[in-house]
Design an enzyme around this catalytic site. Structure first.
Site, short mmCIF file in Angstrom:
data_model
loop_
_atom_site.label_atom_id
_atom_site.label_comp_id
_atom_site.label_asym_id
_atom_site.label_seq_id
_atom_site.Cartn_x
_atom_site.Cartn_y
_atom_site.Cartn_z
N GLU A 257 -45.60 -16.02 31.48
CA GLU A 257 -45.81 -16.99 31.93
C GLU A 257 -44.64 -17.96 31.64
OE1 GLU A 257 -49.52 -18.66 32.83
OE2 GLU A 257 -50.49 -16.94 32.80
N THR B 125 -53.92 -17.52 23.82
CA THR B 125 -52.94 -17.89 24.52
C THR B 125 -51.76 -18.07 23.66
OG1 THR B 125 -54.11 -18.81 26.46
CG2 THR B 125 -52.03 -19.14 26.54
N HIS C 236 -48.00 -12.06 42.69
CA HIS C 236 -49.05 -11.88 41.55
C HIS C 236 -50.71 -12.00 42.39
CE1 HIS C 236 -51.22 -11.55 37.88
NE2 HIS C 236 -51.87 -12.73 38.10
N GLU D 204 -50.84 -5.03 37.27
CA GLU D 204 -50.00 -5.03 38.30
C GLU D 204 -48.89 -3.62 38.18
OE1 GLU D 204 -48.43 -8.77 40.31
OE2 GLU D 204 -48.86 -9.58 37.82
N ARG E 158 -59.10 -8.04 31.13
CA ARG E 158 -59.30 -7.61 32.68
C ARG E 158 -60.69 -7.21 32.97
NH1 ARG E 158 -55.46 -10.91 34.78
NH2 ARG E 158 -53.37 -10.16 34.27
N GLN F 208 -63.00 -10.09 32.68
CA GLN F 208 -62.71 -11.11 33.67
C GLN F 208 -63.22 -10.69 34.99
OE1 GLN F 208 -58.56 -11.37 34.38
NE2 GLN F 208 -58.69 -12.80 35.99
N GLU G 71 -50.09 -11.74 30.36
CA GLU G 71 -49.24 -12.34 31.55
C GLU G 71 -48.32 -13.10 31.32
OE1 GLU G 71 -52.57 -14.98 33.51
OE2 GLU G 71 -53.35 -13.09 34.41
N ASP H 203 -50.47 -15.43 28.57
CA ASP H 203 -51.75 -15.81 28.56
C ASP H 203 -52.51 -14.53 28.62
OD1 ASP H 203 -54.06 -17.82 28.82
OD2 ASP H 203 -54.14 -17.21 31.14
N LYS I 5 -60.25 -14.86 29.31
CA LYS I 5 -58.88 -15.39 28.85
C LYS I 5 -59.07 -16.53 27.92
CE LYS I 5 -56.89 -14.86 33.52
NZ LYS I 5 -55.31 -14.50 33.23
N ASP J 48 -54.00 -23.56 33.44
CA ASP J 48 -53.34 -22.46 33.93
C ASP J 48 -53.35 -22.21 35.47
OD1 ASP J 48 -51.51 -20.24 33.22
OD2 ASP J 48 -53.25 -18.72 33.35
#
Length: 411
Positions: A196, A252, A128, A354, A232, A235, A194, A228, A248, A121
């Site tokens: 992607e 996925t 971002h 975000e 948080r 993380q 996420e 993904d 993570k 990834d």
């Protein structure tokens, strides 16, 4: 073998009508009761049993196209991909809708379309990366020093890549509560998405021999969508100094359809201007592989974001060149993803961290409910489409869908 997900419906958020016409040729693996899973090519709201059609037409690709994954066909390489495309270009526009080899989408399940050999990834959106830098490292430069010089990425877990429609269990792990000196083990309270774009490798490479930008289309068969999922809070506690791990590794999701790279010729655009001159192996002046893909994100059926892929700082060709420059080899089924797609506007951000600025600015959904991060039972859908050969023939990338399941009991 992955569980079969229900067939996709006909209406996708923000995707124009006709996006799965003969120009798209999205490949997947369909599952019907009592039958072995088989490769299928989507045509509008139906799926063509492409292996049986190839055998009926005497195509020498029939055996590879009759397998329960795309692996064998992808491994045949660009000449076979081009041969199939020429055949489908002639067949699909005139195919009788009543053809016995066309099956309505609602009558099939959709499986993970290829065996994921490896998963990488990247972190290719400047917006971002800057947003997360500001949130995770306040008071410091938002971008790491290397970010504008090379495509930053991490190795994920191939074994937890699942097909669209598979439920996602809320992960459990270590977090350190604000103001606490010690961590605790909890179910993640800051579960995120996420949005992607993924790229699927068809042809491998020799260990020790880098893949140049000019060979990108010789190795990459097609494009899929990726979510993904990210915890948080896990993380934030674990990621220094080696980056993402348990935050993570739990799931996925990828779309059930892989759109061939050859379908995206009209979507190619130059990449944004680079802040610094890049190293020779990343110089894409003669090999521009920016792609004008328009993503959409819905949460609980409500549209919340429209991330623009055309603004990604690093292209997929540069990512592949960087992935292999130190000597790493490729294998059929390798998957590498773009990282979260985000644009400069708030409505263009591809993650909840975000969109809500770390939870400080909750999203208000049209039904009056609010979200900072995902709640149990929430369903997220990511869709995308691209310009096609003309306005009446856009190209679809399907959807990647997932619903949050409650965490298992704490250890």
């Amino acid at each position: 073998m992955s569980p079969a997900a229900p067939g996709a419906g006909t209406v996708l958020d923000g995707v124009p009508a006709g996006a799965f016409g003969p120009q798209t040729q999205a490949h997947g693996v369909v599952d019907r009761p009592g039958e072995r899973p088989r490769v299928g090519v989507r045509l509008h709201d139906a799926v063509l049993d492409v292996g049986r059609a190839a055998r009926r037409d005497g195509l020498d690709l029939a055996d590879a196209l009759s397998e329960p994954t795309l692996d064998a066909f992808m491994a045949l390489g660009p000449a076979a991909w081009a041969q199939e495309r020429e055949w489908l270009d002639a067949l699909l526009p005139s195919l009788d809708p009543a053809d016995e080899l066309l099956v309505p989408l609602g009558q099939v399940g959709l499986r993970l379309p290829f065996t994921v050999a490896d998963y990488v990834d990247f972190y290719a959106s400047r917006e971002h990366a800057s947003n997360l830098g500001a949130l995770f490292r306040p008071g410091q430069p938002p971008l790491p020093a290397a970010w504008t010089h090379l495509p930053v990425g991490y190795h994920g877990r191939a074994g937890t890549v699942v097909v669209s429609g598979t439920g996602v269990r809320r992960p459990v792990g270590q977090v350190r509560p604000p103001g606490s000196a010690a961590p605790e083990v909890v179910a993640s309270r800051r579960l995120d998405i996420e949005a992607e774009v993924g790229f699927v490798v068809g042809i491998g490479s020799v260990q020790g021999e880098p893949v140049p930008l000019s060979a990108f289309a010789d190795h990459v068969f097609g494009v899929c969508l990726v979510d993904d999922w990210s915890a948080r809070d896990l993380q934030a506690w674990e990621y220094v100094p080696l980056g993402p791990f348990l935050g993570k590794s739990f799931a996925t999701s990828v779309s059930a359809w892989v759109t061939p790279l050859s379908s995206l010729a009209a979507a190619r655009v130059p990449a944004p201007p680079r802040e610094h001159p890049v190293q020779a192996y990343l110089d894409d002046t003669d090999h521009p592989w920016g792609l004008d893909l328009r993503l959409g994100v819905t949460l609980q059926g409500h549209h919340v974001s429209s991330p623009p892929f055309a603004g990604m700082y690093w292209t997929a060709a540069q990512q592949l060149a960087h992935l292999t420059v130190a000597g790493a080899s490729l294998r059929t089924g390798d998957l590498f993803a773009s990282g979260t797609v985000s644009g400069p506007g708030r409505h263009q951000r591809g993650s909840l961290i975000e969109l809500t600025w770390g939870g400080a600015e909750p999203l208000v959904l049209p039904d009056g409910t609010t979200r900072t991060f995902l709640e149990d039972g929430d369903e997220v859908v990511v869709t995308a489409w691209a310009p096609g050969p003309d306005e009446e023939h856009p190209v679809g990338l399907g959807e990647v869908r997932g619903r949050v399941l409650p965490a298992r009991p704490l250890p």
